[in-house]
Write a protein that holds these residues in place. Structure first.
Motif, mmCIF file in Angstrom:
data_model
loop_
_atom_site.group_PDB
_atom_site.id
_atom_site.type_symbol
_atom_site.label_atom_id
_atom_site.label_comp_id
_atom_site.label_asym_id
_atom_site.label_seq_id
_atom_site.Cartn_x
_atom_site.Cartn_y
_atom_site.Cartn_z
ATOM 1 N N ASP A 99 61.634 18.653 -83.302
ATOM 2 C CA ASP A 99 61.914 17.468 -82.486
ATOM 3 C C ASP A 99 62.732 17.884 -81.272
ATOM 4 O O ASP A 99 62.541 17.361 -80.187
ATOM 5 N N TYR A 100 63.685 18.806 -81.513
ATOM 6 C CA TYR A 100 64.605 19.186 -80.437
ATOM 7 C C TYR A 100 64.712 20.698 -80.304
ATOM 8 O O TYR A 100 64.638 21.427 -81.291
ATOM 9 N N VAL A 101 64.937 21.129 -79.068
ATOM 10 C CA VAL A 101 65.213 22.547 -78.803
ATOM 11 C C VAL A 101 66.504 22.625 -77.997
ATOM 12 O O VAL A 101 66.535 22.222 -76.833
ATOM 13 N N PRO A 102 67.592 23.087 -78.621
ATOM 14 C CA PRO A 102 68.823 23.251 -77.834
ATOM 15 C C PRO A 102 68.653 24.454 -76.907
ATOM 16 O O PRO A 102 68.376 25.552 -77.374
ATOM 17 N N VAL A 103 68.769 24.215 -75.622
ATOM 18 C CA VAL A 103 68.643 25.328 -74.657
ATOM 19 C C VAL A 103 69.735 25.229 -73.600
ATOM 20 O O VAL A 103 70.148 24.138 -73.223
ATOM 21 N N GLY A 104 70.121 26.371 -73.121
ATOM 22 C CA GLY A 104 71.035 26.415 -71.985
ATOM 23 C C GLY A 104 70.246 26.039 -70.734
ATOM 24 O O GLY A 104 69.005 26.084 -70.739
ATOM 25 N N SER A 105 70.965 25.711 -69.659
ATOM 26 C CA SER A 105 70.264 25.266 -68.444
ATOM 27 C C SER A 105 69.345 26.370 -67.909
ATOM 28 O O SER A 105 68.320 26.090 -67.294
ATOM 29 N N ASP A 106 69.695 27.648 -68.213
ATOM 30 C CA ASP A 106 68.867 28.759 -67.741
ATOM 31 C C ASP A 106 67.485 28.772 -68.397
ATOM 32 O O ASP A 106 66.573 29.414 -67.903
ATOM 33 N N GLN A 107 67.346 28.108 -69.540
ATOM 34 C CA GLN A 107 66.061 28.150 -70.257
ATOM 35 C C GLN A 107 65.255 26.859 -70.109
ATOM 36 O O GLN A 107 64.175 26.723 -70.682
ATOM 37 N N LYS A 108 65.787 25.907 -69.326
ATOM 38 C CA LYS A 108 65.108 24.605 -69.210
ATOM 39 C C LYS A 108 63.709 24.722 -68.616
ATOM 40 O O LYS A 108 62.791 24.031 -69.028
ATOM 41 N N GLN A 109 63.552 25.623 -67.644
ATOM 42 C CA GLN A 109 62.250 25.784 -66.997
ATOM 43 C C GLN A 109 61.197 26.256 -68.015
ATOM 44 O O GLN A 109 60.060 25.788 -68.010
ATOM 45 N N HIS A 110 61.610 27.168 -68.904
ATOM 46 C CA HIS A 110 60.680 27.655 -69.930
ATOM 47 C C HIS A 110 60.307 26.540 -70.904
ATOM 48 O O HIS A 110 59.166 26.453 -71.354
ATOM 49 N N GLN A 167 82.759 39.013 -63.247
ATOM 50 C CA GLN A 167 82.847 39.837 -62.040
ATOM 51 C C GLN A 167 82.081 39.250 -60.853
ATOM 52 O O GLN A 167 82.417 39.523 -59.713
ATOM 53 N N ASP A 168 81.036 38.463 -61.153
ATOM 54 C CA ASP A 168 80.316 37.754 -60.088
ATOM 55 C C ASP A 168 80.019 36.350 -60.611
ATOM 56 O O ASP A 168 78.952 36.106 -61.205
ATOM 57 N N PRO A 169 80.981 35.439 -60.421
ATOM 58 C CA PRO A 169 80.842 34.110 -61.055
ATOM 59 C C PRO A 169 79.745 33.228 -60.481
ATOM 60 O O PRO A 169 79.613 32.073 -60.872
ATOM 61 N N THR A 170 78.904 33.779 -59.579
ATOM 62 C CA THR A 170 77.734 33.004 -59.145
ATOM 63 C C THR A 170 76.539 33.327 -60.059
ATOM 64 O O THR A 170 75.510 32.686 -59.986
ATOM 65 N N LYS A 171 76.707 34.352 -60.925
ATOM 66 C CA LYS A 171 75.621 34.742 -61.842
ATOM 67 C C LYS A 171 76.027 34.405 -63.260
ATOM 68 O O LYS A 171 77.215 34.470 -63.600
ATOM 69 N N LYS A 172 75.058 34.091 -64.152
ATOM 70 C CA LYS A 172 75.465 33.778 -65.520
ATOM 71 C C LYS A 172 75.917 35.039 -66.265
ATOM 72 O O LYS A 172 75.468 36.143 -65.935
ATOM 73 N N MET A 173 76.794 34.852 -67.221
ATOM 74 C CA MET A 173 77.235 35.983 -68.048
ATOM 75 C C MET A 173 76.043 36.435 -68.886
ATOM 76 O O MET A 173 75.440 35.626 -69.580
ATOM 77 N N ASN A 194 86.390 27.846 -61.431
ATOM 78 C CA ASN A 194 85.554 26.829 -62.087
ATOM 79 C C ASN A 194 85.048 27.354 -63.434
ATOM 80 O O ASN A 194 85.031 26.641 -64.441
ATOM 81 N N ASN A 195 84.633 28.635 -63.417
ATOM 82 C CA ASN A 195 84.120 29.241 -64.650
ATOM 83 C C ASN A 195 85.213 29.333 -65.719
ATOM 84 O O ASN A 195 85.000 28.981 -66.879
#
Ligand code: AQP
Length: 338
Positions: free
Chosen positions: A151-162, A199-205, A250-251
């Motif tokens: 019914d549900y798939v918990p995904v991070g925002s990085d995986q929403k497109q998939h 080290q580069d907070p514009t990229k995901k860990m 922010n991070n």
């Protein structure tokens, strides 16, 4: 087969999620996924996979991959997943994943796969190895999901497109062959953290980041965690508050909030008049205390290979039962002779 999986499935909604053993799992995996997986296991019929087949879309040394698969299994248990409540299994142990992946690939367009952000990012990062697996990653992920009719798939925002693509493929095939798959909904947890690189907070860990100061492993030692937070990249401002151009702070506020449950406003008030140094120390200490019991359990479990084997073998049996029903239904409806 009259098993627990079958009985619970009748009364609980089903959830499916997976994590790649492509390195040591990070604080990002923990706050963005695993912590929520644990909180879902009483309410839902949960299937959680170690997605080992996905891990070889980038080169892995065999000994490292083997160690990472074991360590991911041990970590799933260490964070609090209970094999009596959830089905914990290794993706490659259930043959239906690759079988359905091929079928789904025949119903997925080249253009759709070409638009995937992760494919573009990883192709740029591994320009010497842009392989078919990297390109077809979303069809394997769609198979991972659709096999279990969740019914549900918990995904991070990085995986929403998939997940969106998975829903499109399922919908397309349902229209052609009448009701093959349940269309899964994304599950957005109440506390969802997208943890960025230190080290580069514009990229995901990411666990595959070559800069070890950019990410915190769940099993990192307290001294290492403190060092990484002390070195975390911030900005030239001094005020601890959410703001534009303050990606690093922010991070850190996001991490501190996910661990303590405090809102950004409460955190800003707590550090009013204090500098970044104090704040980084507080975030590091909160992370150390959150991860300490997990690391201690992990250190015991990783030595107990026979227990890990017992868990993943019994998980694979339960997963196989559900997955083979779906794949057989699909093959039959498409016209294959069973
Ligand atoms: N930094 C993150 N913040 C929040 N959530 C995250 N997840 C991963 N990184 C973060 C979530 O963890 C789940 C499992 O992810 P995965 O390890 O299977 O794949 P990934 O997203 O590709 O993670 P990595 O660490 O970036 O792996 P590599 O470096 O191998 O590509 C997913 O739900 C994901 O959203």
């Amino acid at each position: 087969m009259n098993d627990i999986t079958n009985n619970t499935a009748e009364i609980k909604k089903r959830v499916l999620s997976a994590v790649q053993p492509s390195g040591m799992l990070t604080l990002g995996n923990y706050l963005g996924a695993l912590k929520n997986w644990v909180s879902m296991q009483d309410e839902y019929d949960c299937f959680y996979a170690v997605a080992d087949l996905h891990a070889i879309t980038v080169r892995q040394k065999p000994a490292d991959l083997r160690a990472q698969i074991y360590s991911t299994c041990a970590l799933l248990l260490s964070v609090g997943l209970d094999p009596q409540k959830s089905t914990l299994f290794i993706q490659s142990h259930v043959g239906a994943h690759t079988k359905l992946s091929w079928v789904l690939g025949c119903y997925t367009q080249f253009g759709e796969l070409s638009r995937m952000t992760q494919f573009k990012d990883k192709s740029a990062k591994h320009a010497d190895n842009i392989n078919l697996g990297l390109f077809a990653y979303p069809t394997l992920m769609a198979a991972d999901i659709l096999l279990y009719q969740p019914d549900y798939v918990p995904v991070g925002s990085d995986q929403k497109q998939h997940l969106e693509l998975c829903r499109d493929i399922a919908d397309r095939m349902n229209n052609l062959y009448d009701n093959l798959f349940k269309i899964p909904e994304p599950f957005i947890p109440k506390i969802a953290a997208r943890v960025m690189s230190l080290q580069d907070p514009t990229k995901k860990m990411s666990k595959s980041d070559e800069n070890i100061n950019a990410w915190v492993a769940i099993v990192d030692k307290p001294d290492d965690i403190m060092r990484k937070f002390k070195r975390a990249v911030t900005d030239s401002d001094t005020k601890v508050c959410i703001g534009e151009g303050k990606d690093g702070i922010n991070n850190l506020i996001g991490i501190y909030s996910a661990i303590t449950g405090k809102t950004a406003e409460q955190i800003e008030a707590e550090f009013e008049g204090k500098g970044y140094g104090d704040f980084k120390k507080a975030v590091g200490e909160a992370v150390v205390e959150e991860l300490r019991p997990i690391r201690e359990t992990y250190e015991k479990l990783i030595k107990d290979k026979s227990y890990l084997e017992e868990v993943y073998k019994s998980g694979a049996q339960k997963a196989e039962y559900v997955a083979s029903r779906t794949v057989n239904k699909v093959m039959k409806k498409l016209g294959f002779v069973l």
